[in-house]
Design a protein around this motif. Structure first.
Motif, PDB file in Angstrom:
ATOM      1  N   SER A   1     -30.833 -13.958 -17.628  1.00  0.00           N
ATOM      2  CA  SER A   1     -30.277 -14.559 -16.410  1.00  0.00           C
ATOM      3  C   SER A   1     -29.071 -15.435 -16.724  1.00  0.00           C
ATOM      4  O   SER A   1     -28.114 -15.497 -15.939  1.00  0.00           O
ATOM      5  CB  SER A   1     -31.352 -15.374 -15.688  1.00  0.00           C
ATOM      6  N   ILE A   2     -29.087 -16.101 -17.879  1.00  0.00           N
ATOM      7  CA  ILE A   2     -27.976 -16.978 -18.255  1.00  0.00           C
ATOM      8  C   ILE A   2     -26.735 -16.152 -18.578  1.00  0.00           C
ATOM      9  O   ILE A   2     -25.616 -16.498 -18.175  1.00  0.00           O
ATOM     10  CB  ILE A   2     -28.371 -17.856 -19.458  1.00  0.00           C
ATOM     11  N   ALA A   3     -26.933 -15.045 -19.300  1.00  0.00           N
ATOM     12  CA  ALA A   3     -25.809 -14.161 -19.624  1.00  0.00           C
ATOM     13  C   ALA A   3     -25.200 -13.570 -18.352  1.00  0.00           C
ATOM     14  O   ALA A   3     -23.975 -13.454 -18.223  1.00  0.00           O
ATOM     15  CB  ALA A   3     -26.274 -13.054 -20.564  1.00  0.00           C
ATOM     16  N   LEU A   4     -26.054 -13.205 -17.401  1.00  0.00           N
ATOM     17  CA  LEU A   4     -25.568 -12.666 -16.128  1.00  0.00           C
ATOM     18  C   LEU A   4     -24.768 -13.707 -15.362  1.00  0.00           C
ATOM     19  O   LEU A   4     -23.718 -13.415 -14.785  1.00  0.00           O
ATOM     20  CB  LEU A   4     -26.748 -12.174 -15.279  1.00  0.00           C
ATOM     21  N   TYR A   5     -25.258 -14.937 -15.356  1.00  0.00           N
ATOM     22  CA  TYR A   5     -24.572 -16.029 -14.647  1.00  0.00           C
ATOM     23  C   TYR A   5     -23.206 -16.306 -15.277  1.00  0.00           C
ATOM     24  O   TYR A   5     -22.202 -16.493 -14.572  1.00  0.00           O
ATOM     25  CB  TYR A   5     -25.441 -17.286 -14.691  1.00  0.00           C
ATOM     26  N   PHE A   6     -23.151 -16.349 -16.589  1.00  0.00           N
ATOM     27  CA  PHE A   6     -21.902 -16.611 -17.309  1.00  0.00           C
ATOM     28  C   PHE A   6     -20.845 -15.572 -16.928  1.00  0.00           C
ATOM     29  O   PHE A   6     -19.707 -15.901 -16.580  1.00  0.00           O
ATOM     30  CB  PHE A   6     -22.175 -16.587 -18.810  1.00  0.00           C
ATOM     31  N   GLU A   7     -21.244 -14.304 -16.971  1.00  0.00           N
ATOM     32  CA  GLU A   7     -20.299 -13.239 -16.636  1.00  0.00           C
ATOM     33  C   GLU A   7     -19.867 -13.300 -15.174  1.00  0.00           C
ATOM     34  O   GLU A   7     -18.683 -13.170 -14.838  1.00  0.00           O
ATOM     35  CB  GLU A   7     -20.936 -11.880 -16.924  1.00  0.00           C
ATOM     36  N   LEU A   8     -20.829 -13.518 -14.279  1.00  0.00           N
ATOM     37  CA  LEU A   8     -20.533 -13.543 -12.846  1.00  0.00           C
ATOM     38  C   LEU A   8     -19.503 -14.618 -12.505  1.00  0.00           C
ATOM     39  O   LEU A   8     -18.540 -14.370 -11.764  1.00  0.00           O
ATOM     40  CB  LEU A   8     -21.823 -13.782 -12.057  1.00  0.00           C
ATOM     41  N   MET A   9     -19.674 -15.816 -13.049  1.00  0.00           N
ATOM     42  CA  MET A   9     -18.769 -16.919 -12.737  1.00  0.00           C
ATOM     43  C   MET A   9     -17.389 -16.714 -13.358  1.00  0.00           C
ATOM     44  O   MET A   9     -16.374 -17.159 -12.805  1.00  0.00           O
ATOM     45  CB  MET A   9     -19.372 -18.237 -13.214  1.00  0.00           C
ATOM     46  N   LEU A  10     -17.320 -16.032 -14.492  1.00  0.00           N
ATOM     47  CA  LEU A  10     -16.021 -15.771 -15.121  1.00  0.00           C
ATOM     48  C   LEU A  10     -15.244 -14.670 -14.411  1.00  0.00           C
ATOM     49  O   LEU A  10     -14.029 -14.557 -14.589  1.00  0.00           O
ATOM     50  CB  LEU A  10     -16.205 -15.401 -16.601  1.00  0.00           C
ATOM     51  N   ARG A  11     -15.928 -13.871 -13.602  1.00  0.00           N
ATOM     52  CA  ARG A  11     -15.247 -12.772 -12.918  1.00  0.00           C
ATOM     53  C   ARG A  11     -14.184 -13.271 -11.941  1.00  0.00           C
ATOM     54  O   ARG A  11     -13.256 -12.536 -11.600  1.00  0.00           O
ATOM     55  CB  ARG A  11     -16.257 -11.891 -12.179  1.00  0.00           C
ATOM     56  N   GLY A  12     -14.310 -14.492 -11.495  1.00  0.00           N
ATOM     57  CA  GLY A  12     -13.288 -15.054 -10.633  1.00  0.00           C
ATOM     58  C   GLY A  12     -12.086 -15.568 -11.403  1.00  0.00           C
ATOM     59  O   GLY A  12     -11.100 -16.010 -10.805  1.00  0.00           O
ATOM     60  N   ILE A  13     -12.150 -15.496 -12.737  1.00  0.00           N
ATOM     61  CA  ILE A  13     -11.092 -16.053 -13.571  1.00  0.00           C
ATOM     62  C   ILE A  13     -10.368 -14.994 -14.392  1.00  0.00           C
ATOM     63  O   ILE A  13      -9.147 -15.011 -14.523  1.00  0.00           O
ATOM     64  CB  ILE A  13     -11.680 -17.136 -14.517  1.00  0.00           C
ATOM     65  N   ARG A  14     -11.137 -14.035 -14.926  1.00  0.00           N
ATOM     66  CA  ARG A  14     -10.528 -13.053 -15.821  1.00  0.00           C
ATOM     67  C   ARG A  14     -11.136 -11.664 -15.635  1.00  0.00           C
ATOM     68  O   ARG A  14     -12.144 -11.501 -14.934  1.00  0.00           O
ATOM     69  CB  ARG A  14     -10.647 -13.495 -17.279  1.00  0.00           C
ATOM     70  N   ASP A  15     -10.519 -10.685 -16.269  1.00  0.00           N
ATOM     71  CA  ASP A  15     -10.967  -9.298 -16.173  1.00  0.00           C
ATOM     72  C   ASP A  15     -11.499  -8.831 -17.532  1.00  0.00           C
ATOM     73  O   ASP A  15     -11.664  -9.622 -18.453  1.00  0.00           O
ATOM     74  CB  ASP A  15      -9.808  -8.396 -15.735  1.00  0.00           C
ATOM     75  N   ASN A  16     -11.755  -7.535 -17.635  1.00  0.00           N
ATOM     76  CA  ASN A  16     -12.153  -6.896 -18.897  1.00  0.00           C
ATOM     77  C   ASN A  16     -13.439  -7.488 -19.466  1.00  0.00           C
ATOM     78  O   ASN A  16     -13.484  -7.955 -20.602  1.00  0.00           O
ATOM     79  CB  ASN A  16     -11.020  -7.002 -19.928  1.00  0.00           C
ATOM     80  N   MET A  17     -14.503  -7.456 -18.654  1.00  0.00           N
ATOM     81  CA  MET A  17     -15.796  -7.972 -19.094  1.00  0.00           C
ATOM     82  C   MET A  17     -16.880  -6.914 -18.900  1.00  0.00           C
ATOM     83  O   MET A  17     -16.859  -6.166 -17.923  1.00  0.00           O
ATOM     84  CB  MET A  17     -16.155  -9.243 -18.318  1.00  0.00           C
ATOM     85  N   THR A  18     -17.819  -6.882 -19.849  1.00  0.00           N
ATOM     86  CA  THR A  18     -18.921  -5.922 -19.795  1.00  0.00           C
ATOM     87  C   THR A  18     -20.232  -6.645 -20.064  1.00  0.00           C
ATOM     88  O   THR A  18     -20.337  -7.425 -21.021  1.00  0.00           O
ATOM     89  CB  THR A  18     -18.736  -4.807 -20.851  1.00  0.00           C
ATOM     90  N   GLN A  19     -21.222  -6.395 -19.227  1.00  0.00           N
ATOM     91  CA  GLN A  19     -22.544  -6.993 -19.387  1.00  0.00           C
ATOM     92  C   GLN A  19     -23.461  -6.031 -20.126  1.00  0.00           C
ATOM     93  O   GLN A  19     -23.698  -4.913 -19.679  1.00  0.00           O
ATOM     94  CB  GLN A  19     -23.129  -7.321 -18.020  1.00  0.00           C
ATOM     95  N   LEU A  20     -23.956  -6.449 -21.281  1.00  0.00           N
ATOM     96  CA  LEU A  20     -24.854  -5.617 -22.082  1.00  0.00           C
ATOM     97  C   LEU A  20     -26.324  -5.939 -21.825  1.00  0.00           C
ATOM     98  O   LEU A  20     -27.198  -5.156 -22.179  1.00  0.00           O
ATOM     99  CB  LEU A  20     -24.555  -5.807 -23.572  1.00  0.00           C
ATOM    100  N   SER A  21     -26.593  -7.088 -21.233  1.00  0.00           N
ATOM    101  CA  SER A  21     -27.971  -7.529 -20.994  1.00  0.00           C
ATOM    102  C   SER A  21     -28.677  -6.592 -20.027  1.00  0.00           C
ATOM    103  O   SER A  21     -28.089  -6.111 -19.061  1.00  0.00           O
ATOM    104  CB  SER A  21     -27.963  -8.941 -20.419  1.00  0.00           C
ATOM    105  N   GLY A  22     -29.946  -6.333 -20.278  1.00  0.00           N
ATOM    106  CA  GLY A  22     -30.726  -5.475 -19.405  1.00  0.00           C
ATOM    107  C   GLY A  22     -30.482  -3.996 -19.619  1.00  0.00           C
ATOM    108  O   GLY A  22     -30.998  -3.161 -18.882  1.00  0.00           O
ATOM    109  N   ASN A  23     -29.684  -3.666 -20.633  1.00  0.00           N
ATOM    110  CA  ASN A  23     -29.373  -2.259 -20.910  1.00  0.00           C
ATOM    111  C   ASN A  23     -29.626  -1.985 -22.396  1.00  0.00           C
ATOM    112  O   ASN A  23     -28.798  -1.396 -23.088  1.00  0.00           O
ATOM    113  CB  ASN A  23     -27.910  -1.975 -20.549  1.00  0.00           C
TER     114      ASN A  23
END
Length: 281
Positions: free
Chosen positions: A145-167
């Motif tokens: 959940s923390i990794a998901l939150y980190f990525e979600l909040m950064l999406r409003g700032i930058r691009d080129n992100m991939t979430q590996l958690s849960g996969n």
């Protein structure tokens, strides 16, 4: 013989003040694992000189070396996440709810993290985040959940992100995309998963990717394979992710400050959401 047993064995053979200190450490060994030398001095009511003489007596040249072994002992004897939750549920409290207790405890946890945080490592972590071409996030079990939150909040700032958690089944497949200049951000709060440890070791040995770690204790086995690591500490009374979230929010804000177009991007994103009835005001 572990560290606590060693202390118990020698406690009565020490000078009076060192004996008092030794007994305090034995009784409060989990708490001592989070204390600076000045905090230990205050809480045990002996001077820092006595502490230095004591640790020299038991074979340590520096307080950080002694504390490292205290942390290892605390970690090896610490109960798991679910034990902490069970303990919280079993506590007898006359109040109707735990809000005040959890609130005060959370404040103490954040203050403890701020007191121990390595600012050089924080700056290094932030620079790696800012300079990365592509960002990958990994968190398992309670860290997902923390990794998901980190990525979600950064999406409003930058691009080129991939979430590996849960996969998890496709971690190594995704690693084929890793290139020089990319950054893998790992969130690992104890108990650590073998899969995350093994994957980071694989990336260190076989991939030209930088690794930044957020963890809760200095003995986390992923630290040796990371390029930067931040230690948030552990709550004394319960399992908590609040210090970790506070640290991540700080990184998000500092990252946004370094991206001049972040405010405009967030405003545009909010407008798109509202225009398409995804969110309301």
């Amino acid at each position: 013989m572990d560290l606590k047993d060693r202390l118990i064995a020698i406690q009565n053979d020490l000078p009076r003040q060192q004996q008092s200190l030794c007994k305090y450490v034995i009784k409060n060994i989990d708490d001592v694992s989070t204390m600076t030398i000045n905090e230990l001095s205050k809480n045990s009511q002996v001077g820092t000189t006595t502490i230095l003489r004591f640790i020299d007596k038991i074979g340590y040249k520096k307080y950080p070396d002694f504390k490292k072994d205290i942390i290892k002992y605390a970690f090896n004897n610490k109960k798991n996440t679910w034990w902490h939750l069970q303990k919280s549920l079993e506590e007898i409290d006359e109040s109707e709810n735990s809000m005040m207790k959890v609130g005060y405890s959370s404040i103490q946890d954040i203050e403890s993290m701020l007191g121990e945080l390595d600012l050089k490592q924080y700056t290094h972590f932030l620079n790696m985040l800012l300079q990365s071409k592509n960002l990958y996030f990994l968190g398992m079990r309670t860290s997902i959940s923390i990794a998901l939150y980190f990525e979600l909040m950064l999406r409003g700032i930058r691009d080129n992100m991939t979430q590996l958690s849960g996969n998890n089944d496709f971690l190594y497949d995704e690693s084929l995309k890793f290139n020089q200049g990319d950054l893998l951000i790992v969130i690992a709060l104890s108990p650590y998963t073998k899969q995350s440890i093994d994957f980071v070791k694989y990336c260190r040995s076989h991939k030209d990717i930088s690794i930044a770690l957020i963890t809760d204790i200095e003995t986390c086995p992923i630290i040796p394979d990371s390029d930067a690591h931040l230690v948030v500490g552990q709550s004394k009374n319960r399992y908590s992710i609040i210090p970790t979230i506070a640290l991540i929010e700080s990184l998000i804000i500092d990252s946004g400050k370094k991206h001049p177009d972040s405010v405009a991007k967030i405003s545009e994103l909010n407008k798109v959401h509202q225009d398409n009835h995804i969110t309301t005001i």
